[in-house]
Motif scaffolding. Structure first.
Motif, short mmCIF file in Angstrom:
data_model
loop_
_atom_site.label_atom_id
_atom_site.label_comp_id
_atom_site.label_asym_id
_atom_site.label_seq_id
_atom_site.Cartn_x
_atom_site.Cartn_y
_atom_site.Cartn_z
N HIS A 1 0.39 -1.32 0.26
CA HIS A 1 -0.13 -0.12 -0.10
C HIS A 1 1.15 1.58 -0.25
O HIS A 1 0.70 2.35 0.10
N GLY A 2 2.07 0.97 -0.13
CA GLY A 2 2.85 2.73 -0.26
C GLY A 2 3.04 3.25 0.32
O GLY A 2 3.49 3.99 0.85
N VAL A 3 2.63 3.16 1.84
CA VAL A 3 3.28 3.41 3.03
C VAL A 3 4.78 4.93 3.63
O VAL A 3 5.34 3.89 3.00
N VAL A 4 4.71 5.46 3.59
CA VAL A 4 5.68 6.22 3.81
C VAL A 4 5.85 6.37 5.09
O VAL A 4 7.57 6.70 4.89
N HIS A 5 5.39 6.09 5.94
CA HIS A 5 5.95 6.50 7.26
C HIS A 5 5.15 5.57 8.47
O HIS A 5 3.69 5.71 8.04
N TYR B 1 -1.11 1.07 19.26
CA TYR B 1 -1.70 1.65 18.01
C TYR B 1 -0.73 2.46 16.57
O TYR B 1 0.34 3.27 17.04
N ARG B 2 -0.99 1.76 15.35
CA ARG B 2 0.58 1.97 14.89
C ARG B 2 -0.04 2.59 13.79
O ARG B 2 -1.34 2.33 12.95
N VAL B 3 -0.10 3.55 13.45
CA VAL B 3 -0.43 4.54 13.18
C VAL B 3 0.75 5.20 11.33
O VAL B 3 1.32 5.57 11.62
N PHE B 4 0.10 4.44 10.49
CA PHE B 4 0.48 4.62 9.26
C PHE B 4 -0.01 5.92 8.71
O PHE B 4 -0.78 6.38 8.32
N THR C 1 -2.11 10.84 1.68
CA THR C 1 -2.34 11.27 3.26
C THR C 1 -3.54 10.77 3.73
O THR C 1 -4.31 11.25 4.74
N LEU C 2 -3.50 9.83 3.79
CA LEU C 2 -4.30 9.13 4.40
C LEU C 2 -4.05 8.11 5.85
O LEU C 2 -2.92 7.80 5.02
N GLN C 3 -4.05 8.17 6.64
CA GLN C 3 -4.02 8.13 8.00
C GLN C 3 -4.74 6.54 7.99
O GLN C 3 -5.94 6.79 8.15
N VAL C 4 -4.11 5.96 8.50
CA VAL C 4 -4.39 4.03 8.59
C VAL C 4 -4.05 3.79 9.92
O VAL C 4 -2.65 3.65 10.82
N ASP C 5 -4.71 3.84 11.23
CA ASP C 5 -4.48 3.66 12.21
C ASP C 5 -5.09 1.18 12.69
O ASP C 5 -5.85 1.72 12.68
#
Length: 246
Positions: free
Chosen positions: A71-75, A86-89, A94-98
């Motif tokens: 999914h190309g997470v950057v950080h 809680y890992r926050v991606f 700019t979508l945040q995935v918790d």
């Protein structure tokens, strides 16, 4: 840069749910946050929780690698809460995935914003509400530091401390009106006359006169809110707090 759409968000959540169903280390999965109450809007993020049997760190590392790869997470960052992580991606759109990785024994609702999708959840105690007395105490402590910052000519520090004083007052307002009091989540639910009065505690510049004006407003609001909680304490604090105003 392309900004995520609600469709992008929904497709990603669907893929996470499907992956969770196929992972035998996971005892349950839930949608949390506004999505649990079907209350998402254009800017909502993905809030997802997983109950974990066995080694949580292994599952967390596996899912993290998957999100970066697929999914190309950057950080990402971690926020611990009770036994959960809680890992926050952050995605490039700019979508945040918790994703909450929770030991199975503590996987369950701590608020109404929990919708079990599959598996087993156990009853959990609700999180404590902020304590009103603590907010009053933080308010007068911030007030002391506003005063000293202004007198030292440290405008930015004074503004920072004013923010702490103002936030204590707003939290007290939330507690008094019975709306969510953590992280500003209930501020939009306060009566307009309450939030309108708090506007006076905002600063328009770092000029000495403007800082002192906002400070006076913040102190008076703190005393008003304290009187709703403990009139005797408010009376005790009145003289020293007003003495700070000069």
């Amino acid at each position: 840069m392309t900004i995520f759409t609600p469709g992008d968000r929904d497709r990603l959540l669907t893929s996470l749910i499907e992956r969770a169903r196929g992972d035998d280390r996971i005892t349950g999965a839930a949608v949390t946050g506004s999505g649990a109450l079907h209350g998402t809007d254009r800017w909502s993020d993905v809030d997802f929780a997983l109950g974990i049997a066995g080694g949580r760190d292994e599952v967390m590392a596996d899912w993290t690698e998957h999100l970066y790869r697929e999914h190309g997470v950057v950080h990402h960052m971690d926020v611990p809460y009770r036994a959960a992580i809680y890992r926050v991606f952050l995605l490039p759109d700019t979508l945040q995935v918790d994703i909450a990785f929770v030991p199975a024994a503590e996987f369950g609702a701590t608020a109404p914003t929990f919708r079990l999708l599959f598996g087993t959840a156990t009853e959990q105690p609700p999180p404590p509400r902020p304590d009103a007395r603590d907010q009053i105490d933080m308010g007068w402590l911030y007030a002391l530091h506003v005063r000293s910052s202004i007198e030292r000519g440290r405008g930015w520090q004074a503004e920072h401390m004013l923010g702490g004083l103002r936030n204590a007052v707003l939290t007290l307002m939330c507690l008094r009106h019975g709306v969510p009091a953590s992280q500003g989540r209930g501020l939009h639910l306060l009566p307009e006359d309450a939030t309108k009065s708090a506007l006076a505690a905002l600063v328009g510049s770092l000029e000495d006169e403007e800082l002192r004006r906002a400070f006076r407003a913040g102190v008076h609001l703190l005393l008003q809110e304290a009187a709703h909680v403990d009139p005797e304490l408010a009376a005790t604090l009145k003289e020293p707090l007003e003495a700070m105003l000069g």
